[in-house]
Design a protein around this motif. Structure first.
Motif, PDB file in Angstrom:
ATOM      1  N   LEU B 299       9.119  11.252  22.598  1.00  0.00           N
ATOM      2  CA  LEU B 299       8.035  10.333  22.960  1.00  0.00           C
ATOM      3  C   LEU B 299       7.534   9.653  21.681  1.00  0.00           C
ATOM      4  O   LEU B 299       7.049  10.340  20.784  1.00  0.00           O
ATOM      5  CB  LEU B 299       6.911  11.133  23.621  1.00  0.00           C
ATOM      6  CG  LEU B 299       6.052  10.428  24.654  1.00  0.00           C
ATOM      7  CD1 LEU B 299       6.901   9.846  25.759  1.00  0.00           C
ATOM      8  CD2 LEU B 299       5.036  11.395  25.238  1.00  0.00           C
ATOM      9  N   PRO B 300       7.701   8.354  21.560  1.00  0.00           N
ATOM     10  CA  PRO B 300       7.253   7.688  20.333  1.00  0.00           C
ATOM     11  C   PRO B 300       5.734   7.759  20.181  1.00  0.00           C
ATOM     12  O   PRO B 300       5.007   7.936  21.168  1.00  0.00           O
ATOM     13  CB  PRO B 300       7.712   6.246  20.531  1.00  0.00           C
ATOM     14  CG  PRO B 300       7.876   6.087  21.980  1.00  0.00           C
ATOM     15  CD  PRO B 300       8.246   7.424  22.532  1.00  0.00           C
ATOM     16  N   LYS B 301       5.280   7.591  18.940  1.00  0.00           N
ATOM     17  CA  LYS B 301       3.842   7.788  18.680  1.00  0.00           C
ATOM     18  C   LYS B 301       2.997   6.750  19.418  1.00  0.00           C
ATOM     19  O   LYS B 301       1.878   7.046  19.834  1.00  0.00           O
ATOM     20  CB  LYS B 301       3.549   7.787  17.177  1.00  0.00           C
ATOM     21  CG  LYS B 301       3.984   6.559  16.406  1.00  0.00           C
ATOM     22  CD  LYS B 301       3.656   6.746  14.945  1.00  0.00           C
ATOM     23  CE  LYS B 301       3.904   5.486  14.135  1.00  0.00           C
ATOM     24  NZ  LYS B 301       5.244   4.896  14.259  1.00  0.00           N
ATOM     25  N   GLU B 302       3.561   5.565  19.622  1.00  0.00           N
ATOM     26  CA  GLU B 302       2.820   4.528  20.359  1.00  0.00           C
ATOM     27  C   GLU B 302       2.507   5.005  21.781  1.00  0.00           C
ATOM     28  O   GLU B 302       1.437   4.743  22.327  1.00  0.00           O
ATOM     29  CB  GLU B 302       3.630   3.222  20.458  1.00  0.00           C
ATOM     30  CG  GLU B 302       3.838   2.498  19.157  1.00  0.00           C
ATOM     31  CD  GLU B 302       5.101   2.921  18.417  1.00  0.00           C
ATOM     32  OE1 GLU B 302       5.582   4.049  18.675  1.00  0.00           O
ATOM     33  OE2 GLU B 302       5.583   2.159  17.576  1.00  0.00           O
ATOM     34  N   ILE B 303       3.488   5.703  22.370  1.00  0.00           N
ATOM     35  CA  ILE B 303       3.312   6.167  23.753  1.00  0.00           C
ATOM     36  C   ILE B 303       2.415   7.407  23.790  1.00  0.00           C
ATOM     37  O   ILE B 303       1.596   7.568  24.700  1.00  0.00           O
ATOM     38  CB  ILE B 303       4.685   6.450  24.403  1.00  0.00           C
ATOM     39  CG1 ILE B 303       5.524   5.155  24.425  1.00  0.00           C
ATOM     40  CG2 ILE B 303       4.554   7.019  25.812  1.00  0.00           C
ATOM     41  CD1 ILE B 303       4.938   4.010  25.224  1.00  0.00           C
ATOM     42  N   GLU B 304       2.560   8.270  22.774  1.00  0.00           N
ATOM     43  CA  GLU B 304       1.672   9.442  22.669  1.00  0.00           C
ATOM     44  C   GLU B 304       0.217   8.983  22.631  1.00  0.00           C
ATOM     45  O   GLU B 304      -0.649   9.550  23.291  1.00  0.00           O
ATOM     46  CB  GLU B 304       1.992  10.239  21.395  1.00  0.00           C
ATOM     47  CG  GLU B 304       3.156  11.192  21.516  1.00  0.00           C
ATOM     48  CD  GLU B 304       2.848  12.444  22.315  1.00  0.00           C
ATOM     49  OE1 GLU B 304       1.785  12.508  22.957  1.00  0.00           O
ATOM     50  OE2 GLU B 304       3.705  13.344  22.330  1.00  0.00           O
TER      51      GLU B 304
END
Lengths: 180, 398
Positions: B299-304
C-alpha cells in the motif's frame, strides 16, 4: 523415417514435470510425462526414428529404447499429436502394450516412471466452460413454473446451489455469469 | 461472522476457517516463505477438501490453488483432490487459449473495419498481470469500443454467427445504448460470451470515466503473441476497482487482480491515479485496502494517508472481508453497499434516481408495451426493484 510433431492449432506449456498440449482443433488437453515429452520434442522432422531411439537411450537409462520409442510414437499418434501416420517395418512392427513394456524394461518404480504416458482429457464444452469459470448452472430437469422462465440450478457461493429463473432460453445455463 | 470487526491486517487470519485461510494464502502468483510455511501447516492440520474446492470454484482461483498445492504440498493433498484440481487447471488453461484465439480473431475483424477495440479482463488481463494464461479463470471476452462503433461491432459479430443476448427493436436499442454500458453476445456454439463495452459500469453507478481521455491514453502493445490496444496500468487499476465495487467484491479473484497488478507495476504514478479517480476514489481506495489487507499487496504511502481520512471506506473493507466467505447474493445488501460507497448525499440521490430510471431489457421483456405506453416502464421498474431489493428485507424486519 523422420517423425514430425504437430504444430498447428496447439499450444504447449510446461506444467511442473509434465508437458501439456492444448489442442484447440480437437478440443483436447494432453499431458505428457517426461519420456513422452522427450520423444515428442524430438519429432522435429530432422531426426530419424533410429536417432531418436539413441537420444532416448542417452537421456533415460533404458535398454529397450526402440520398443519404448515405438510405443511412445503410437500413443502420440493416437492423440493426433504427430503430423503423419507412421508405419513400422521389419521386426519392430509390433507396438507393445504398457504391460509388455513393463516386462521388458523391468518392474522397478524408476522403470515404471519411464513408460510413456499421454493422458488426455476433453476440453470444456459450453456448459462445462461456464461451470469451470466459477458460476455454473444446469437445468433442474423439472418443468418450468412460468412460461417466461426456465428454472435452473445455479451455484451462488461457497458451493451452495439454488434455483434461479433464466429468461429467453430453452436449455438454460450460465455463460460468463449470465443466463444464455 | 468469521473476522473481527476491527481486523485490518492478516492477523485476523486466526478467525478464518482453515479452508478459507488456505485460499487467501494461494490467491496470488508469488508466495513468500512465511506463507509457504503457513500453507504447509494448514495442510498438515487437515482440511475439508470438498469445501476447499467449492470455495476455490466460487472465488475463481482454482488454477492458483492447484499451482501452489502442486508445488508446496504434493504429498499432503489427497490424490483425488489433486487430480480434480489438475483437470480443472488444464481445462481452464485450454479455455483461456481458446478464448485468446477467438479474441484475436475478433480484434482483427474489428481492426479491418476501423473499429478501435481494447480488450480488457479475460485472457488479456491474465497475460498482462498474471504472466501466464493458465493462472486465471476467465469466462468471457470483454472488449471496449467507442460508443459510436457499438452497432458496427454488433453487425460484425452477427456476421460471424454470434447472437445478441437481447433481441431489441430499433427504438429499444437506441434507448439501451444510451442507458447501458455493455452489449452481450454468444458464439454460435455457445462457448464464447463476448461483452462489447462502451463504459465500465451502469449509469446508476453514477460516476463515469471520461472515455474520450481514456481512448487518448490507450497504447498498442504486444501481448501473448498479438498486437493489442492496452490501457495504461493506472487506468486499468481504476477499471478493476470499479468492476470489483460493482460486484461488491464478492469474489476473491477480483481482489487478486488488483493485488497482482500492484505487484507487476510497483512504480505506479499515485498522484496521477488519485487525480484520475476523482469521484471514484472510494472505489479505488476500497480495492486497494482489500488487496492489502487480504493478499498483502503493498500500500503506497499516499493511499495509507488517504485511509486515515476515509473511515467510511475502511469500514466497507471490513464488511467485505466479513461477507467474502459467506453466502453471497443479497440484493438489498448490494444496494446498501453501493449507497455507502458514495460519500456525498448528492451522489446517493443520483444513484437511486438512475437506478429507478434506467430501463433495462429485462423490464422490456417482462411486459412488452407499445412506444405510446413506454412511460409505464418507470413505475413498473420501481415495483420490480422494490420486490427485488426491498420487500424481503422489509418482510424480515416486520
Amino acid at each position: 523415417m523422420k517423425p514430425l510433431a504437430r504444430s498447428n492449432n496447439i499450444v504447449v506449456e510446461e506444467v511442473f514435470d509434465e508437458l501439456v498440449i492444448y489442442d484447440l482443433e480437437r478440443d483436447r488437453v494432453h499431458s505428457l510425462n517426461p519420456t513422452a515429452a522427450f520423444v515428442w520434442q524430438h519429432c522435429d522432422g530432422k531426426h530419424t526414428v533410429d536417432q531418436i531411439a539413441i537420444l532416448l537411450q542417452q537421456e533415460f537409462p533404458v535398454s529397450q529404447a526402440v520398443e519404448l520409442l515405438w510405443a511412445t510414437l503410437d500413443r502420440l499418434e493416437k492423440a493426433h499429436l504427430l503430423q503423419e501416420k507412421l508405419s513400422q517395418s521389419g521386426e519392430n512392427q509390433k507396438v507393445y502394450t504398457r504391460r509388455e513394456l513393463l516386462k521388458m524394461v523391468g518392474q522397478g518404480a524408476g522403470m515404471i516412471a519411464l513408460l510413456p504416458v499421454v493422458k488426455s482429457i476433453n476440453a470444456p464444452g459450453p456448459t462445462q466452460a461456464a461451470s469451470l469459470t466459477g458460476e455454473g448452472c444446469t437445468g433442474c430437469g423439472g418443468p418450468a413454473r412460468h412460461k417466461r422462465y426456465e428454472i435452473c440450478c445455479c451455484e451462488t457461493g461457497n458451493g451452495r446451489r439454488r434455483k434461479i429463473k433464466c429468461r429467453r432460453v430453452s436449455t438454460c445455463h450460465f455463460l460468463g455469469g449470465r443466463c444464455v | 461472522m468469521r473476522l473481527k470487526n476491527n481486523a485490518k491486517s492478516m492477523t485476523s487470519h486466526h478467525t478464518l476457517q482453515p479452508e478459507e485461510e488456505l485460499l487467501l494464502c494461494c490467491a496470488r502468483t508469488q508466495i513468500s516463505a512465511a506463507t509457504v510455511e503457513r500453507v504447509r501447516a494448514l495442510l498438515l492440520a487437515g482440511l475439508d477438501w470438498g469445501q476447499v474446492i467449492a470455495l476455490a470454484r466460487h472465488h475463481r482461483i482454482q488454477p492458483l490453488l492447484y499451482w501452489h498445492l502442486r508445488r508446496i504440498g504434493l504429498e499432503l493433498v489427497p490424490q483425488s483432490t489433486l487430480t480434480e484440481l489438475q483437470e480443472s487447471y488444464f481445462s481452464n488453461a485450454w479455455l483461456n487459449h481458446f478464448l485468446n484465439k477467438e479474441l484475436n480473431k475478433i480484434v482483427c475483424l474489428f481492426g479491418a473495419h476501423n473499429i478501435l477495440a481494447a480488450p480488457y479482463k479475460g485472457p488479456n488481463l491474465t497475460a498482462l498481470v498474471y504472466g501466464n494464461l493458465s493462472l486465471r479463470q476467465s469466462g468471457d471476452l470483454d472488449i471496449l469500443v467507442r460508443e459510436q462503433d457499438v452497432l458496427k461491432a454488433k453487425e460484425l459479430l452477427i456476421s460471424q454467427g454470434y447472437r445478441p443476448q437481447f433481441q431489441l427493436s430499433e427504438i429499444e436499442e437506441a434507448a439501451y445504448l444510451q442507458t447501458q454500458y455493455e452489449y452481450n453476445f454468444i458464439s454460435p456454439d455457445s462457448r464464447v460470451a463476448v461483452e462489447i463495452h462502451w463504459g465500465f459500469a451502469p449509469r446508476y453507478f453514477a460516476h463515469r470515466f471520461d472515455m474520450q481521455q481514456l481512448w487518448g491514453r490507450i497504447k498498442t502493445t504486444r501481448l501473448a503473441g498479438s498486437k493489442v490496444l492496452n490501457f495504461q496500468p493506472e487506468d486499468l487499476l481504476l477499471i478493476l476497482c470499479i468492476h470489483g465495487a460493482k460486484h461488491c467484491w464478492s469474489r476473491l479473484i477480483w481482489i487478486c487482480d488488483v493485488a497482482e497488478l500492484l505487484r507487476v507495476y510497483p512504480d505506479l504514478d499515485w498522484q496521477q491515479i488519485l487525480k484520475k479517480a476523482g469521484p471514484l476514489s472510494g472505489e479505488l481506495l476500497l480495492g486497494l485496502l482489500l488487496a492489502h489487507d487480504l493478499l498483502d499487496a503493498p500500500l503506497p504511502k499516499e493511499i495509507e494517508a488517504r485511509r486515515q481520512t476515509e473511515p467510511r471506506v475502511d469500514a466497507l473493507a471490513v464488511r467485505v472481508r466479513q461477507y467474502l466467505f459467506q453466502e453471497a447474493d443479497a440484493p438489498f445488501e448490494r444496494f446498501k453497499f453501493h449507497l455507502e460507497l458514495r460519500s456525498r448525499l448528492f451522489d446517493r440521490v443520483r444513484y437511486c434516481f438512475y437506478l429507478v430510471t434506467n430501463i433495462s431489457p429485462i423490464d422490456l421483456e417482462i411486459l412488452p408495451l407499445p412506444p405510446s405506453l413506454a412511460f409505464f416502464y418507470y413505475p413498473l421498474r420501481s415495483i420490480r426493484l422494490l420486490s427485488r431489493y426491498g420487500l424481503n428485507p422489509l418482510k424480515r424486519m416486520l
